[in-house]
Design a protein around this motif. Sequence first.
Motif, PDB file in Angstrom:
ATOM      1  N   VAL A  50       0.833  -1.195   0.000  1.00 41.81           N
ATOM      2  CA  VAL A  50       0.000   0.000   0.000  1.00 41.81           C
ATOM      3  C   VAL A  50       0.873   1.253   0.000  1.00 41.81           C
ATOM      4  O   VAL A  50       2.056   1.206   0.345  1.00 41.81           O
ATOM      5  N   THR A  51       0.283   2.364  -0.400  1.00 37.42           N
ATOM      6  CA  THR A  51       0.979   3.648  -0.412  1.00 37.42           C
ATOM      7  C   THR A  51       0.548   4.460   0.800  1.00 37.42           C
ATOM      8  O   THR A  51      -0.641   4.774   0.943  1.00 37.42           O
ATOM      9  N   PRO A  52       1.470   4.823   1.692  1.00 37.86           N
ATOM     10  CA  PRO A  52       1.094   5.617   2.867  1.00 37.86           C
ATOM     11  C   PRO A  52       0.551   6.987   2.471  1.00 37.86           C
ATOM     12  O   PRO A  52       0.906   7.532   1.425  1.00 37.86           O
ATOM     13  N   LEU A  53      -0.283   7.540   3.327  1.00 36.57           N
ATOM     14  CA  LEU A  53      -0.991   8.774   3.014  1.00 36.57           C
ATOM     15  C   LEU A  53      -0.044   9.952   2.786  1.00 36.57           C
ATOM     16  O   LEU A  53      -0.229  10.727   1.836  1.00 36.57           O
ATOM     17  N   ILE A  54       0.956  10.111   3.637  1.00 37.79           N
ATOM     18  CA  ILE A  54       1.821  11.292   3.541  1.00 37.79           C
ATOM     19  C   ILE A  54       2.587  11.336   2.221  1.00 37.79           C
ATOM     20  O   ILE A  54       2.551  12.355   1.512  1.00 37.79           O
ATOM     21  N   PRO A  55       3.309  10.274   1.816  1.00 31.17           N
ATOM     22  CA  PRO A  55       3.980  10.343   0.512  1.00 31.17           C
ATOM     23  C   PRO A  55       3.002  10.483  -0.644  1.00 31.17           C
ATOM     24  O   PRO A  55       3.317  11.115  -1.660  1.00 31.17           O
ATOM     25  N   PHE A  56       1.806   9.923  -0.501  1.00 31.02           N
ATOM     26  CA  PHE A  56       0.780  10.087  -1.543  1.00 31.02           C
ATOM     27  C   PHE A  56       0.394  11.550  -1.693  1.00 31.02           C
ATOM     28  O   PHE A  56       0.321  12.079  -2.811  1.00 31.02           O
ATOM     29  N   LEU A  57       0.162  12.238  -0.581  1.00 37.18           N
ATOM     30  CA  LEU A  57      -0.218  13.643  -0.629  1.00 37.18           C
ATOM     31  C   LEU A  57       0.923  14.506  -1.173  1.00 37.18           C
ATOM     32  O   LEU A  57       0.690  15.443  -1.955  1.00 37.18           O
ATOM     33  N   LEU A  58       2.151  14.193  -0.786  1.00 36.09           N
ATOM     34  CA  LEU A  58       3.298  14.946  -1.286  1.00 36.09           C
ATOM     35  C   LEU A  58       3.456  14.765  -2.787  1.00 36.09           C
ATOM     36  O   LEU A  58       3.740  15.725  -3.517  1.00 36.09           O
ATOM     37  N   ALA A  59       3.290  13.533  -3.259  1.00 34.12           N
ATOM     38  CA  ALA A  59       3.413  13.262  -4.693  1.00 34.12           C
ATOM     39  C   ALA A  59       2.311  13.977  -5.473  1.00 34.12           C
ATOM     40  O   ALA A  59       2.546  14.532  -6.553  1.00 34.12           O
ATOM     41  N   THR A  60       1.089  13.968  -4.939  1.00 31.22           N
ATOM     42  CA  THR A  60      -0.027  14.647  -5.596  1.00 31.22           C
ATOM     43  C   THR A  60       0.215  16.145  -5.668  1.00 31.22           C
ATOM     44  O   THR A  60      -0.036  16.781  -6.701  1.00 31.22           O
ATOM     45  N   ALA A  61       0.724  16.711  -4.580  1.00 35.09           N
ATOM     46  CA  ALA A  61       1.019  18.148  -4.552  1.00 35.09           C
ATOM     47  C   ALA A  61       2.107  18.486  -5.560  1.00 35.09           C
ATOM     48  O   ALA A  61       2.014  19.491  -6.286  1.00 35.09           O
ATOM     49  N   PHE A  62       3.145  17.646  -5.622  1.00 35.21           N
ATOM     50  CA  PHE A  62       4.228  17.924  -6.568  1.00 35.21           C
ATOM     51  C   PHE A  62       3.746  17.870  -8.007  1.00 35.21           C
ATOM     52  O   PHE A  62       4.081  18.739  -8.827  1.00 35.21           O
ATOM     53  N   CYS A  63       2.968  16.850  -8.354  1.00 35.42           N
ATOM     54  CA  CYS A  63       2.483  16.715  -9.730  1.00 35.42           C
ATOM     55  C   CYS A  63       1.573  17.879 -10.105  1.00 35.42           C
ATOM     56  O   CYS A  63       1.594  18.351 -11.251  1.00 35.42           O
ATOM     57  N   SER A  64       0.775  18.368  -9.160  1.00 31.20           N
ATOM     58  CA  SER A  64      -0.073  19.535  -9.414  1.00 31.20           C
ATOM     59  C   SER A  64       0.795  20.777  -9.636  1.00 31.20           C
ATOM     60  O   SER A  64       0.573  21.556 -10.582  1.00 31.20           O
ATOM     61  N   TYR A  65       1.759  20.952  -8.780  1.00 35.00           N
ATOM     62  CA  TYR A  65       2.677  22.097  -8.838  1.00 35.00           C
ATOM     63  C   TYR A  65       3.456  22.096 -10.150  1.00 35.00           C
ATOM     64  O   TYR A  65       3.500  23.100 -10.869  1.00 35.00           O
ATOM     65  N   ASN A  66       4.069  20.964 -10.459  1.00 33.12           N
ATOM     66  CA  ASN A  66       4.898  20.876 -11.654  1.00 33.12           C
ATOM     67  C   ASN A  66       4.057  20.944 -12.926  1.00 33.12           C
ATOM     68  O   ASN A  66       4.468  21.551 -13.919  1.00 33.12           O
ATOM     69  N   GLY A  67       2.878  20.320 -12.899  1.00 30.03           N
ATOM     70  CA  GLY A  67       1.993  20.382 -14.056  1.00 30.03           C
ATOM     71  C   GLY A  67       1.610  21.806 -14.386  1.00 30.03           C
ATOM     72  O   GLY A  67       1.576  22.203 -15.557  1.00 30.03           O
ATOM     73  N   PHE A  68       1.329  22.598 -13.347  1.00 25.12           N
ATOM     74  CA  PHE A  68       0.991  24.004 -13.573  1.00 25.12           C
ATOM     75  C   PHE A  68       2.213  24.770 -14.075  1.00 25.12           C
ATOM     76  O   PHE A  68       2.126  25.523 -15.059  1.00 25.12           O
ATOM     77  N   MET A  69       3.348  24.596 -13.418  1.00 27.21           N
ATOM     78  CA  MET A  69       4.531  25.384 -13.771  1.00 27.21           C
ATOM     79  C   MET A  69       4.976  25.122 -15.205  1.00 27.21           C
ATOM     80  O   MET A  69       5.209  26.063 -15.985  1.00 27.21           O
ATOM     81  N   GLN A  70       5.102  23.853 -15.570  1.00 28.50           N
ATOM     82  CA  GLN A  70       5.534  23.523 -16.933  1.00 28.50           C
ATOM     83  C   GLN A  70       4.467  23.911 -17.951  1.00 28.50           C
ATOM     84  O   GLN A  70       4.773  24.504 -18.994  1.00 28.50           O
ATOM     85  N   GLY A  71       3.205  23.568 -17.656  1.00 25.52           N
ATOM     86  CA  GLY A  71       2.136  23.847 -18.597  1.00 25.52           C
ATOM     87  C   GLY A  71       1.931  25.331 -18.830  1.00 25.52           C
ATOM     88  O   GLY A  71       1.801  25.791 -19.974  1.00 25.52           O
ATOM     89  N   ARG A  72       1.900  26.097 -17.760  1.00 22.59           N
ATOM     90  CA  ARG A  72       1.664  27.538 -17.876  1.00 22.59           C
ATOM     91  C   ARG A  72       2.820  28.218 -18.606  1.00 22.59           C
ATOM     92  O   ARG A  72       2.606  29.072 -19.471  1.00 22.59           O
ATOM     93  N   TYR A  73       4.054  27.837 -18.267  1.00 18.89           N
ATOM     94  CA  TYR A  73       5.203  28.475 -18.915  1.00 18.89           C
ATOM     95  C   TYR A  73       5.232  28.164 -20.413  1.00 18.89           C
ATOM     96  O   TYR A  73       5.410  29.061 -21.243  1.00 18.89           O
TER      97      TYR A  73
END
Length: 269
Positions: A121-144
């Motif tokens: 199973v995937t623990p909650l904390i690394p799951f939330l961190l990974a989700t936050a990173f993908c959202s952050y990076n998706g916006f940064m790369q996509g917007r730029y």
Amino acid sequence: MYCVGFLEPFIRMTGGSETAFLDMMAYFMMLCGFLAGVVTSSGIPTPYGRYTSPKFGWGLESRTAWFIQELPAFAVPVLLIVFCNCQYSSSLPNSILVGLFLTHYFQRTFLFSLLIRGGKVTPLIPFLLATAFCSYNGFMQGRYLTQYAVYSQEWMKDPRFILGSLVFVTGMAINIHSDYILRNLRKPGETGYKIPSGGMFDYVSGANFFGEIVEWSGFAVACWSLQGLAFACFTFCVLTPRARQHHMYYLEKFEDYPKSRKAVIPFIL
């Protein structure tokens, strides 16, 4: 800027310039990558897979967790293109670079998640961190890439674009092939860990990680942007310690583990 109005208070902190805000995001990503690398290198393992621990939160089913956490990196750029007035979304060089990014995350979100065979199973904390990173990076790369990156048609003839794109494709191929090897290490009904071999696993313990490092290094060269560089640096800082964790695990667990293999960079590291 109307479609990202929710970020206006943060953009005002950089003088009202969204380009400056995107640059700030890139610097912050590099800082986070460096800090994450330091923490992991200090002996604290990343809590996933064989290193999973209940102290990092209750566990989520691995396929579902992977799909959800990777999805924002694909969905956010798509939503930016669809709903925002993207100045350069129709430029061919910009479209190709966005396409490279989306191709990776389409494979990781919609294909890789389906191929996961059970697993821990995937623990909650690394799951939330990974989700936050993908959202952050998706916006940064996509917007730029859709709003502020200016590439002329001549950029497609530039050695940086050509070499970077080829390196990206090579890295993605290594990553996918390495994941294929890992998925097929055990026959149906078998348990436990085995020594991976074949492909880049003949040279490094973290062949899948090496593929991603190569991939995003190529992307950074093809984009020739601070945002692309930040992602490449983050990838290297985060995945190198993970590969070294795997390498040390294999050396301790298997007496016959090939001593000539490196952790993540062939012949070097």
